[in-house]
Write a protein that holds these residues in place. Structure first.
Motif, short mmCIF file in Angstrom:
data_model
loop_
_atom_site.label_atom_id
_atom_site.label_comp_id
_atom_site.label_asym_id
_atom_site.label_seq_id
_atom_site.Cartn_x
_atom_site.Cartn_y
_atom_site.Cartn_z
N GLN A 35 0.86 -0.89 0.12
CA GLN A 35 -0.17 0.07 -0.12
C GLN A 35 0.78 1.14 0.06
OE1 GLN A 35 -3.58 -0.26 0.35
NE2 GLN A 35 -3.59 1.71 -0.48
N THR A 37 0.19 4.65 -1.20
CA THR A 37 -0.54 5.48 -0.42
C THR A 37 -1.82 5.18 -0.51
OG1 THR A 37 -1.14 6.49 -2.53
CG2 THR A 37 0.95 7.23 -1.88
N ASP A 38 -2.77 6.11 0.17
CA ASP A 38 -4.17 5.62 0.22
C ASP A 38 -5.00 5.34 -1.37
OD1 ASP A 38 -4.36 5.94 2.97
OD2 ASP A 38 -5.09 7.97 2.98
N GLU A 39 -4.29 6.07 -2.15
CA GLU A 39 -5.01 5.83 -3.29
C GLU A 39 -4.14 4.91 -4.62
OE1 GLU A 39 -3.88 9.19 -2.58
OE2 GLU A 39 -5.86 9.43 -1.78
N LEU A 40 -3.08 4.41 -3.95
CA LEU A 40 -2.25 3.34 -4.63
C LEU A 40 -1.69 2.24 -3.92
CD1 LEU A 40 -0.64 2.89 -7.13
CD2 LEU A 40 1.31 4.07 -6.60
N ARG A 41 -2.32 1.15 -4.54
CA ARG A 41 -1.86 -0.32 -3.79
C ARG A 41 -1.44 -1.15 -4.89
NH1 ARG A 41 -5.80 -4.74 -1.11
NH2 ARG A 41 -4.32 -6.33 -0.71
N THR A 58 -4.98 -0.95 -6.62
CA THR A 58 -5.79 0.36 -6.86
C THR A 58 -4.75 1.42 -7.42
OG1 THR A 58 -5.27 0.78 -4.58
CG2 THR A 58 -7.47 -0.21 -4.95
N GLY A 59 -5.24 2.42 -8.15
CA GLY A 59 -4.52 3.61 -8.84
C GLY A 59 -3.69 2.93 -9.96
N GLN A 62 -5.66 2.13 -16.01
CA GLN A 62 -6.92 3.16 -16.38
C GLN A 62 -7.95 2.33 -17.05
OE1 GLN A 62 -6.93 6.56 -14.94
NE2 GLN A 62 -5.01 5.64 -14.15
#
Length: 123
Positions: A35, A37-41, A58-59, A62
């Motif tokens: 993980q 960041t909160d937006e990228l796993r 996640t992130g 696209q």
């Protein structure tokens, strides 16, 4: 110069569900689960014996979840590979024979499509 494909992004809607499917049912090895960041796993999974991995998370891509078609895994024995997946609870098609090999097909929980290919003996 060698060019080696080593990572393919596979878009999924639920990372934990997809990771469980690929590791527990399909038998991929979980290389990384980070993980960032909160937006990228970032989760990297590798089929046994493969030099190429998939990335889910996640992130990352696209593309819409389930939009990847035609991912292919080459196996020595498609019947044995199919039987292993069925034993693990994966819905797999019957084996289809073509001049370019024998195939069995399955989808991940989002609908990304995969095939198992046993190469023909003439190759």
């Amino acid at each position: 110069m060698d060019w080696k494909l080593e990572l393919v992004s596979v878009p999924v809607s639920d990372v934990d569900r997809a990771k469980a499917f690929y590791t527990e049912q399909v038998g991929f090895h979980a290389d990384h689960d980070h993980q960032v960041t909160d937006e990228l796993r970032f989760v990297q999974l590798t089929p046994p014996g493969s030099a190429c991995s998939i990335a889910i998370g996640t992130g990352l891509p696209q593309a819409a979840p389930g939009s990847v078609r035609g991912l292919q895994i080459v196996v020595a024995d498609v019947a044995a590979a199919r039987a292993e997946l069925v034993e693990r609870g994966v819905e797999v098609s019957d084996i289809e024979e073509f001049p370019w090999g024998n195939f069995a097909f399955f989808n991940d929980p989002d609908g990304n499509s995969w095939s198992l290919q046993q190469l023909p003996t003439w190759r």
